[in-house]
Design a protein around this motif. Structure first.
Motif, mmCIF file in Angstrom:
data_model
loop_
_atom_site.group_PDB
_atom_site.id
_atom_site.type_symbol
_atom_site.label_atom_id
_atom_site.label_comp_id
_atom_site.label_asym_id
_atom_site.label_seq_id
_atom_site.Cartn_x
_atom_site.Cartn_y
_atom_site.Cartn_z
ATOM 1 N N UNK A 146 -26.529 22.095 2.163
ATOM 2 C CA UNK A 146 -25.637 21.609 2.540
ATOM 3 C C UNK A 146 -24.313 22.394 1.324
ATOM 4 N N UNK A 147 -24.146 23.247 2.005
ATOM 5 C CA UNK A 147 -22.689 24.395 1.275
ATOM 6 C C UNK A 147 -22.262 25.196 2.522
ATOM 7 N N UNK A 148 -20.417 24.789 2.186
ATOM 8 C CA UNK A 148 -19.424 25.239 3.117
ATOM 9 C C UNK A 148 -19.234 26.261 1.819
ATOM 10 N N UNK A 149 -19.238 27.870 2.553
ATOM 11 C CA UNK A 149 -18.974 29.050 1.591
ATOM 12 C C UNK A 149 -17.663 29.145 1.988
ATOM 13 N N UNK A 150 -16.723 30.284 1.226
ATOM 14 C CA UNK A 150 -15.254 30.803 1.819
ATOM 15 C C UNK A 150 -15.672 31.345 3.036
ATOM 16 N N UNK A 151 -14.009 31.910 3.143
ATOM 17 C CA UNK A 151 -13.933 32.509 4.550
ATOM 18 C C UNK A 151 -13.653 33.975 4.309
ATOM 19 N N UNK A 152 -14.189 34.918 4.198
ATOM 20 C CA UNK A 152 -13.844 36.757 4.376
ATOM 21 C C UNK A 152 -12.579 36.558 4.053
ATOM 22 N N UNK A 153 -11.507 37.821 2.914
ATOM 23 C CA UNK A 153 -10.774 38.217 3.221
ATOM 24 C C UNK A 153 -11.189 39.714 3.210
ATOM 25 N N UNK A 154 -10.201 39.419 4.656
ATOM 26 C CA UNK A 154 -10.409 40.894 5.183
ATOM 27 C C UNK A 154 -9.160 41.591 5.361
#
Length: 425
Positions: A146-154
């Motif tokens: 269970x690991x929520x990763x940061x969103x992209x920075x596009x």
């Protein structure tokens, strides 16, 4: 029909319980929609995921394997690799085999959105459905994380699905690997591993301003966001192996070192994490294919003499000689001969004389080790020098070794040294 007393419902609570009881079988079916994994398929999927080096991108330093979170920097923004463990909420636990195939083959997410080609579906599209299903079976066999990763920075305007649609229209065509019937089965297997599963084009092919690989496949290119240059696998002046024996190619791919070369930077990571685990048959198939596409030099080209240097060039190179004698000669030798199997030679070293000096500069700045492999378990390394010698001295010594002992390369400026800095791989 008259209900018996035990099926009479007089309140809202009972109605909810009844409705939940009707839904229970559906939830059980949903939770068990995947058949029990086939042990052989899972084992094959583990091998194929190694060949594709899935862990290399989908694992951050110090993180759980395959849980994602690694940041990949590009000119278009920062992309964070997703969690591909079978966690239902943060991973691919709710994915079906068809969802996985859509991502790998068509570059589409589970919700139908277009994926950015920082995920190399442009190469993975050649992977067969059988192999894709095996990889998916293996990923589903892993421990859920269970690991929520940061969103992209596009960077705008690239965060636009319509622009991505246009990019795909121009630069992407799906299609599985098609064997060449005029070639051997071994050659075709090597072609599949290099062009598809191993996605070598993703690094070793030049890209245009829109980040799309160009027609000159495997002709070498800068690796976006890493400040490393992936050399041409065709040119004998870079990393083409058309003049090598199959055994020499196999040794480099499986151990990271042979009498001609030592892998470093991102390629050393690929050897350590992926290639050393491939079967002897698959490594040999890759060697056969790579040898076949490598160009050979004509005798006249091989014997080409170095023209006399202008006096100003000679004076510039002379600045690098004392730097070399003080910091480099002890390992690499007075004549750049190195020590076989320990310290690579600099004389005649293609990595030193390539058109791009970035790899040599970064090796001086940050040092490094060949990969630790079963065939080379205790490699000798090179210490970093960025804290010992200044940029102008690095420029002098790199220029010196690129133009001494028969080497011929461009001169390097302190500005190039500075521009070669970035995130260490």
């Amino acid at each position: 029909m008259k209900l018996s007393n035990k099926f009479k419902f007089t309140g809202r609570r009972q109605t909810i319980i009844f409705a939940a009881s009707l839904l229970l079988p559906l939830s059980v079916v949903a939770a068990n929609q995947f058949p029990a994994p086939d042990a052989e398929q899972v084992k094959r999927g583990e091998y194929l995921s190694r060949a594709a080096n899935c862990m290399g991108c989908h694992t951050t330093r110090g993180g759980e394997p395959y849980a994602g979170g690694r940041t990949l920097k590009t000119p278009f923004g920062e992309f964070v690799t997703p969690n591909i463990t079978p966690d239902n909420e943060t991973g691919i636990g709710r994915w079906s085999g068809e969802d996985f195939w859509q991502a790998l083959h068509f570059g589409k997410g589970r919700d139908g959105s277009y994926l950015y080609p920082v995920f190399p579906y442009t190469e993975y599209t050649k992977v067969t459905r059988e192999d894709a299903d095996a990889i998916f079976a293996y990923l589903r066999s892993l421990k859920p994380v269970a690991q929520t990763n940061p969103p992209h920075k596009i960077n705008p305007p690239y965060d636009n699905q319509f622009l991505l649609f246009l990019w795909r229209t121009w630069y992407f065509k799906e299609g599985v690997h098609e064997p060449d019937n005029s070639k051997s089965e071994e050659w075709n297997r090597g072609n599949y591993l290099v062009q598809g599963l191993g996605h070598c084009n993703a690094c070793h092919t030049p890209r245009n301003v829109w980040g799309a690989t160009q027609d000159s496949k495997l002709a070498g290119g800068e690796i976006m966001g890493t400040y490393w240059y992936a050399p041409s696998l065709i040119s004998p002046l870079e990393a083409g192996v058309g003049e090598w024996s199959i055994d020499e190619i196999v040794k480099l791919l499986s151990t990271g070192i042979n009498k001609h070369a030592v892998t470093s930077g991102p390629m050393a990571t690929v050897v350590r994490q992926s290639l050393q685990y491939l079967s002897p048959e698959d490594i040999r198939a890759m060697a056969v294919y790579l040898q076949s596409i490598g160009e050979k030099r004509s005798r006249n080209e091989a014997l080409k003499k170095i023209p006399p240097m202008p006096e100003r060039v000679s004076k510039y190179l002379a600045l690098g000689k004392p730097v070399y004698e003080k910091h480099c000669q002890g390992c690499h030798g007075e004549s750049g001969e190195g020590v076989p199997g320990i310290y690579p030679p600099l004389a005649g070293n293609r990595n030193v004389t390539m058109t791009s000096p970035h790899n040599t500069i970064r090796s001086v700045l940050y040092g490094g080790f060949p990969p630790v492999t079963a065939g080379n378990p205790r490699p000798y390394g090179m210490p970093p020098f960025q804290h010992i010698i200044r940029d102008n001295e690095i420029a002098w010594v790199v220029s010196y070794i690129r133009n001494t002992w028969g080497n011929l390369g461009s001169l390097v400026s302190p500005e190039e040294v500075d521009s070669s800095r970035g995130n260490e791989f």
